[in-house]
Write a protein that holds these residues in place. Sequence first.
Motif, mmCIF file in Angstrom:
data_model
loop_
_atom_site.group_PDB
_atom_site.id
_atom_site.type_symbol
_atom_site.label_atom_id
_atom_site.label_comp_id
_atom_site.label_asym_id
_atom_site.label_seq_id
_atom_site.Cartn_x
_atom_site.Cartn_y
_atom_site.Cartn_z
ATOM 1 N N VAL A 241 0.826 -1.170 -0.015
ATOM 2 C CA VAL A 241 0.001 -0.070 -0.138
ATOM 3 C C VAL A 241 0.885 1.279 0.097
ATOM 4 C CG1 VAL A 241 -1.701 1.165 1.361
ATOM 5 C CG2 VAL A 241 -2.060 -1.027 0.957
ATOM 6 N N ALA A 242 2.092 1.237 0.913
ATOM 7 C CA ALA A 242 2.808 2.441 0.816
ATOM 8 C C ALA A 242 3.282 2.761 -0.525
ATOM 9 C CB ALA A 242 3.874 2.230 1.904
ATOM 10 N N ARG A 243 3.670 1.506 -1.276
ATOM 11 C CA ARG A 243 4.249 1.891 -2.574
ATOM 12 C C ARG A 243 3.101 2.095 -3.622
ATOM 13 N NH1 ARG A 243 7.971 -3.451 -2.740
ATOM 14 N NH2 ARG A 243 8.352 -2.963 -4.814
ATOM 15 N N GLY A 244 1.847 2.247 -3.184
ATOM 16 C CA GLY A 244 0.962 2.609 -4.099
ATOM 17 C C GLY A 244 0.242 1.377 -4.840
ATOM 18 N N VAL A 245 0.152 0.225 -4.282
ATOM 19 C CA VAL A 245 -0.622 -0.779 -5.410
ATOM 20 C C VAL A 245 -1.992 -0.367 -5.344
ATOM 21 C CG1 VAL A 245 -0.988 -2.248 -3.065
ATOM 22 C CG2 VAL A 245 -0.666 -3.475 -5.290
ATOM 23 N N MET A 246 -2.467 0.361 -4.529
ATOM 24 C CA MET A 246 -4.046 0.653 -4.591
ATOM 25 C C MET A 246 -3.993 2.338 -5.108
ATOM 26 S SD MET A 246 -5.556 -1.892 -3.590
ATOM 27 C CE MET A 246 -5.336 -3.438 -2.558
ATOM 28 N N CYS A 247 -4.347 2.299 -6.323
ATOM 29 C CA CYS A 247 -4.099 3.692 -6.896
ATOM 30 C C CYS A 247 -5.252 4.533 -7.112
ATOM 31 C CB CYS A 247 -3.243 3.403 -8.417
ATOM 32 S SG CYS A 247 -4.343 2.355 -9.588
ATOM 33 N N GLU A 248 -5.072 5.593 -7.528
ATOM 34 C CA GLU A 248 -6.405 6.598 -8.009
ATOM 35 C C GLU A 248 -6.976 6.039 -9.196
ATOM 36 O OE1 GLU A 248 -7.233 11.217 -8.976
ATOM 37 O OE2 GLU A 248 -5.267 10.827 -8.445
ATOM 38 N N PRO A 249 -8.212 6.125 -9.123
ATOM 39 C CA PRO A 249 -9.083 5.853 -10.438
ATOM 40 C C PRO A 249 -9.071 6.768 -11.419
ATOM 41 C CG PRO A 249 -10.448 5.257 -8.545
ATOM 42 C CD PRO A 249 -9.178 6.072 -8.012
ATOM 43 N N PRO A 250 -8.963 6.548 -12.706
ATOM 44 C CA PRO A 250 -9.373 5.374 -13.434
ATOM 45 C C PRO A 250 -7.790 4.735 -13.758
ATOM 46 C CG PRO A 250 -9.302 7.086 -15.006
ATOM 47 C CD PRO A 250 -9.152 7.958 -13.755
ATOM 48 N N ASP A 251 -6.868 4.911 -13.151
ATOM 49 C CA ASP A 251 -5.420 4.473 -13.642
ATOM 50 C C ASP A 251 -5.289 2.940 -13.369
ATOM 51 O OD1 ASP A 251 -5.096 7.187 -14.453
ATOM 52 O OD2 ASP A 251 -4.163 7.719 -12.467
ATOM 53 N N GLY A 252 -6.170 2.434 -12.629
ATOM 54 C CA GLY A 252 -5.830 1.047 -12.327
ATOM 55 C C GLY A 252 -6.788 -0.065 -12.919
ATOM 56 N N VAL A 253 -6.905 -1.266 -12.222
ATOM 57 C CA VAL A 253 -7.848 -2.081 -12.545
ATOM 58 C C VAL A 253 -8.555 -2.799 -11.364
ATOM 59 C CG1 VAL A 253 -6.680 -3.155 -14.728
ATOM 60 C CG2 VAL A 253 -5.977 -4.084 -12.444
ATOM 61 N N PRO A 254 -9.729 -3.158 -11.512
ATOM 62 C CA PRO A 254 -10.554 -3.321 -12.736
ATOM 63 C C PRO A 254 -11.267 -2.096 -12.948
ATOM 64 C CG PRO A 254 -11.992 -3.923 -10.581
ATOM 65 C CD PRO A 254 -10.526 -3.798 -9.987
ATOM 66 N N SER A 255 -12.166 -2.112 -14.171
ATOM 67 C CA SER A 255 -12.585 -0.831 -14.472
ATOM 68 C C SER A 255 -13.855 -0.633 -13.776
ATOM 69 C CB SER A 255 -13.289 -1.069 -15.966
ATOM 70 O OG SER A 255 -14.171 -0.222 -16.383
ATOM 71 N N LEU A 256 -13.893 0.551 -13.034
ATOM 72 C CA LEU A 256 -14.967 0.949 -12.195
ATOM 73 C C LEU A 256 -16.096 0.921 -13.010
ATOM 74 C CD1 LEU A 256 -13.823 3.649 -9.648
ATOM 75 C CD2 LEU A 256 -13.651 1.342 -9.462
ATOM 76 N N GLU A 257 -15.971 1.730 -14.201
ATOM 77 C CA GLU A 257 -17.057 1.645 -15.133
ATOM 78 C C GLU A 257 -17.815 0.500 -15.282
ATOM 79 O OE1 GLU A 257 -18.367 4.195 -19.031
ATOM 80 O OE2 GLU A 257 -16.308 3.695 -18.739
ATOM 81 N N ARG A 258 -17.139 -0.662 -15.663
ATOM 82 C CA ARG A 258 -17.738 -1.822 -15.839
ATOM 83 C C ARG A 258 -18.059 -2.547 -14.462
ATOM 84 N NH1 ARG A 258 -14.392 -5.942 -17.370
ATOM 85 N NH2 ARG A 258 -16.201 -7.022 -18.233
#
Length: 302
Positions: A241-258
């Motif tokens: 987490v400190a290294r940013g594994v959970m990132c700001e949307p929409p830059d990661g996965v899964p697609s929030l829109e889907r």
Amino acid sequence: MSSNSSANRIRTGSCPDSWGVWYPDDPQQTPWPRFLDEVARAGYEWIEIGPYGYLPTDPARLADETAAHGLRVTAATVFSSVHRGRDGWEETWPRVVKNASLARALGGSHLVVVPAFWRDEKTGALLEEPSLTAAQWRDLTSLTERLARQVRDSFGLRLVVHPHVYTHINSDEVVTRFLDATDPDLVSLCLDIGHYTYFGGDSVSLIETYGPRIGYLHLKQVDPAVLAEVTAEDAPFGSAVARGVMCEPPDGVPSLERVLAAAQRLDTDLFAIVEQDMYPCPADKPFPIAERTRRLLRSYGV
């Protein structure tokens, strides 16, 4: 029902976790008055209570504070060790009582239950075996049902179980096994799409297959590049987490829109709470992310 009406059945909010809060009291965390001010200014109406003791635990005071910011409470969160049988129940129930009591007093509707960690989030040390024995699995399923029943009967809250990294409910295989082994009238899922992705799960597929069992959503995204690195290094969750594994949307996965589109097709009332793990983080980091994420969710019709 129109797609717009379906979208309106999903109510979005945020939580202390998105302000870098993991513990009741920690000097690296955002002070609670700042959290309440910023989460409201970011455009959210609904919040979770977070770690018990972070926000004021006096119901009247917390009701005044949330009302002053135009905020309403969805849920409290508690860690459960019921896979340990009677001892686990006796550890878990007192935590449930204080959290569920506060949530009920604030008008909340859910209790989010996170299984106990089998790996230390900071050091990575093994706390328990990663896999449960047959007896522990029976205790996990039967006592979770008992917990759900008592939470419903005593506090009027709906229990939702939260799959989490480095707990005994994490991967797709284990999550579906758990759902198949528990009473659908009692036990629902808090589908945290980031944690589910961390161990290879497909949130859209789970929603489409187990729709009626999805009782609550936690919205977050995983950075695939960072995930690959921390997985290869077998890094503890806190380090990831400190290294940013959970990132700001929409830059990661899964697609929030889907994910949200799949949830909308369920045509049921759902809370979708943004929960971007950021502990620890600079004090000025959470608010701009929260604002941008709220605008993004609006663009998806939520």
